[in-house]
Design an enzyme around this catalytic site. Structure first.
Site, short mmCIF file in Angstrom:
data_model
loop_
_atom_site.label_atom_id
_atom_site.label_comp_id
_atom_site.label_asym_id
_atom_site.label_seq_id
_atom_site.Cartn_x
_atom_site.Cartn_y
_atom_site.Cartn_z
N HIS A 24 0.83 -1.21 0.00
CA HIS A 24 0.00 0.00 0.00
C HIS A 24 0.87 1.26 0.00
O HIS A 24 0.56 2.24 0.66
CB HIS A 24 -0.99 -0.01 1.17
CG HIS A 24 -2.07 -1.05 0.97
ND1 HIS A 24 -3.15 -0.82 0.15
CD2 HIS A 24 -2.19 -2.30 1.44
CE1 HIS A 24 -3.91 -1.91 0.14
NE2 HIS A 24 -3.35 -2.83 0.91
N GLY A 109 -3.32 -12.75 -3.42
CA GLY A 109 -2.30 -11.75 -3.14
C GLY A 109 -0.98 -12.03 -3.85
O GLY A 109 0.06 -11.47 -3.50
N LEU A 110 -1.00 -12.91 -4.86
CA LEU A 110 0.23 -13.24 -5.60
C LEU A 110 0.17 -12.72 -7.04
O LEU A 110 0.90 -13.18 -7.91
CB LEU A 110 0.47 -14.75 -5.59
CG LEU A 110 0.64 -15.38 -4.21
CD1 LEU A 110 0.92 -16.87 -4.33
CD2 LEU A 110 1.76 -14.70 -3.42
N SER A 113 -3.91 -11.86 -11.46
CA SER A 113 -4.50 -11.10 -12.58
C SER A 113 -3.40 -10.37 -13.36
O SER A 113 -3.44 -10.32 -14.59
CB SER A 113 -5.58 -10.12 -12.10
OG SER A 113 -5.09 -9.26 -11.12
N GLU A 141 -5.81 -3.63 -15.92
CA GLU A 141 -6.35 -4.11 -14.63
C GLU A 141 -7.36 -3.11 -14.07
O GLU A 141 -8.44 -3.47 -13.61
CB GLU A 141 -5.18 -4.29 -13.65
CG GLU A 141 -5.59 -4.52 -12.20
CD GLU A 141 -5.68 -5.99 -11.81
OE1 GLU A 141 -4.95 -6.81 -12.40
OE2 GLU A 141 -6.50 -6.31 -10.93
N ASP A 153 2.48 -4.93 -9.18
CA ASP A 153 2.30 -6.32 -9.59
C ASP A 153 2.72 -6.53 -11.04
O ASP A 153 3.44 -7.47 -11.38
CB ASP A 153 0.83 -6.74 -9.43
CG ASP A 153 0.35 -6.59 -8.00
OD1 ASP A 153 1.17 -6.24 -7.13
OD2 ASP A 153 -0.84 -6.81 -7.77
N TYR A 202 -9.91 -1.19 -0.81
CA TYR A 202 -8.68 -0.73 -1.45
C TYR A 202 -8.82 0.71 -1.95
O TYR A 202 -7.98 1.58 -1.67
CB TYR A 202 -8.34 -1.67 -2.62
CG TYR A 202 -7.00 -1.40 -3.29
CD1 TYR A 202 -5.88 -2.15 -2.96
CD2 TYR A 202 -6.87 -0.42 -4.26
CE1 TYR A 202 -4.66 -1.93 -3.59
CE2 TYR A 202 -5.66 -0.19 -4.89
CZ TYR A 202 -4.56 -0.95 -4.55
OH TYR A 202 -3.36 -0.72 -5.17
C1 GLA Z 1 -2.44 -4.93 -4.97
C2 GLA Z 1 -2.23 -3.87 -6.04
C3 GLA Z 1 -0.82 -3.31 -5.98
C4 GLA Z 1 -0.46 -2.85 -4.56
C5 GLA Z 1 -0.80 -3.95 -3.55
C6 GLA Z 1 -0.60 -3.49 -2.13
O1 GLA Z 1 -1.65 -6.05 -5.21
O2 GLA Z 1 -2.46 -4.41 -7.32
O3 GLA Z 1 -0.69 -2.25 -6.89
O4 GLA Z 1 -1.11 -1.65 -4.25
O5 GLA Z 1 -2.14 -4.40 -3.69
O6 GLA Z 1 0.74 -3.20 -1.91
#
Ligand code: GLA
Length: 339
Positions: A24, A109-110, A113, A141, A153, A202
């Protein structure tokens, strides 16, 4: 090199990522330290026709997207929105028929997408730099999901370096490889909860960071003393997370470079607590898993990774010390080949 004309078949692969520290922070122009991992998404595509038709082993219905698609959010089934987002960015002159395979858990969280977007963009003939690829896929995205995500990501997936974490400055978009010590395992453990960012807070977190920046200036340049002047307690906590997290990323990269794994681990724990208490994106399952892992011998540190609200925890441990989760290796970024 542009693809040759005719019924070319291509195979594109894009890795997922695990973020070691710096969550974040990307959408405020901050610092992040992800690695591209040895799990990812492969798109096999025969370039033909004027639409993109993809089947996926993980989805009941195929994605069928016209090359002229203009509103990814209206496309069904939901996973096809990501395909549409990429088609809209790449605007290939030719469509394709093919399939998607992934060994990334979806919504964990990996960056599943991002891996799909980056692999598909390459399969459709995207030819610019890794940075431009990442920026196009970030836009894809955002258009597909409505989530105002940062670039971490997609950039980790596009620009990964084998054996290294990537120190990314999200203001300048400079990527600096940081070699990982050899005798170290990066371990990913799933909390068992899938998460969806669209339904999550988010976007609200991003707005709160912007509101804090409107008071004290860009969070990337702010100090904790500046943060203390914010009256609103929620905005103050959000800003405190971002400002302290940026400092932790820098300290963590130095600790890795100096092989000080105890210091690196302690910074991961501080990061988790900040995400839990100041940014409020953890869950009981993630907190319990971090506590559980920290009690295991040989574990230097553990924290939630990615957006939070569920998903995975990342731990740093001595080689072979942890028997749960998966040990991930840092790999190079996405690639495509004509087959
Ligand atoms: C998701 C978002 C990223 C980043 C993380 C948190 O994975 O796609 O851009 O903000 O959350 O660090």
């Amino acid at each position: 090199m542009p693809f040759p004309e005719g019924h070319v078949r291509v195979r594109a692969h894009a890795p997922g990522r695990v973020n070691l520290i710096g969550d974040h922070t990307d959408y405020t122009g901050g610092l992040v330290l992800p690695i591209a991992i040895d799990r990812g998404t492969t798109v096999l595509l025969e370039r033909i026709g004027n639409r993109v038709v993809l089947e996926s082993a993980d989805e009941e219905e195929p994605a069928v997207v016209d090359l002229g698609v203009s509103d990814p959010t209206g496309v069904t089934p939901p996973w096809a929105r990501f395909v549409a987002g990429v088609v809209q960015e790449v605007r290939p002159s030719e469509g394709g028929v093919g399939r998607v395979r992934t060994d990334l858990p979806i919504g964990a969280g990996l960056a599943s997408s991002a891996a799909l977007e980056v692999a598909l963009a390459l399969a459709l003939g995207f030819e610019d730099s890794a940075l431009e690829l990442a920026l196009a896929c970030q836009r894809a995205e955002q258009a597909a999901s409505g989530v105002p995500c940062g670039v971490m990501d997609q950039l980790a997936s596009a620009a990964g370096v084998a054996g290294c974490a990537l120190l990314i400055d999200c203001s300048t978009l400079m990527v600096t490889p940081v070699p990982l010590p050899e005798d170290l395992d990066v371990v990913v453990v799933h909390s068992g909860r899938q998460r969806s960012l669209s339904g999550s807070a988010y976007a609200e977190r991003k707005e709160q960071c912007e509101a804090a920046a409107a008071i004290i200036g860009p969070l990337r340049e702010a100090e904790l003393d500046d943060v203390a002047t914010i009256d609103d307690p929620v905005l103050r906590r959000r800003a405190r997370h971002v400002v302290s997290e940026n400092a932790r990323v820098t300290a963590f990269a130095s600790a890795l470079a100096g092989d000080d794994l105890a210091a690196a681990g302690a910074l991961m724990v501080e990061s988790h607590l900040s995400l839990r208490d100041d940014f409020e994106v953890s869950t009981t399952a993630l907190d319990d898993l971090v506590d559980h892992l920290l009690r295991k011998p040989g574990v230097h540190g553990a924290r939630l990774t990615g957006a939070g609200f569920g998903g995975c925890v990342v731990a740093l441990a001595g080689a072979g010390a942890l028997s749960e989760g998966w040990v991930v290796k840092a790999v190079r970024g996405a690639s495509v080949e004509v087959i």
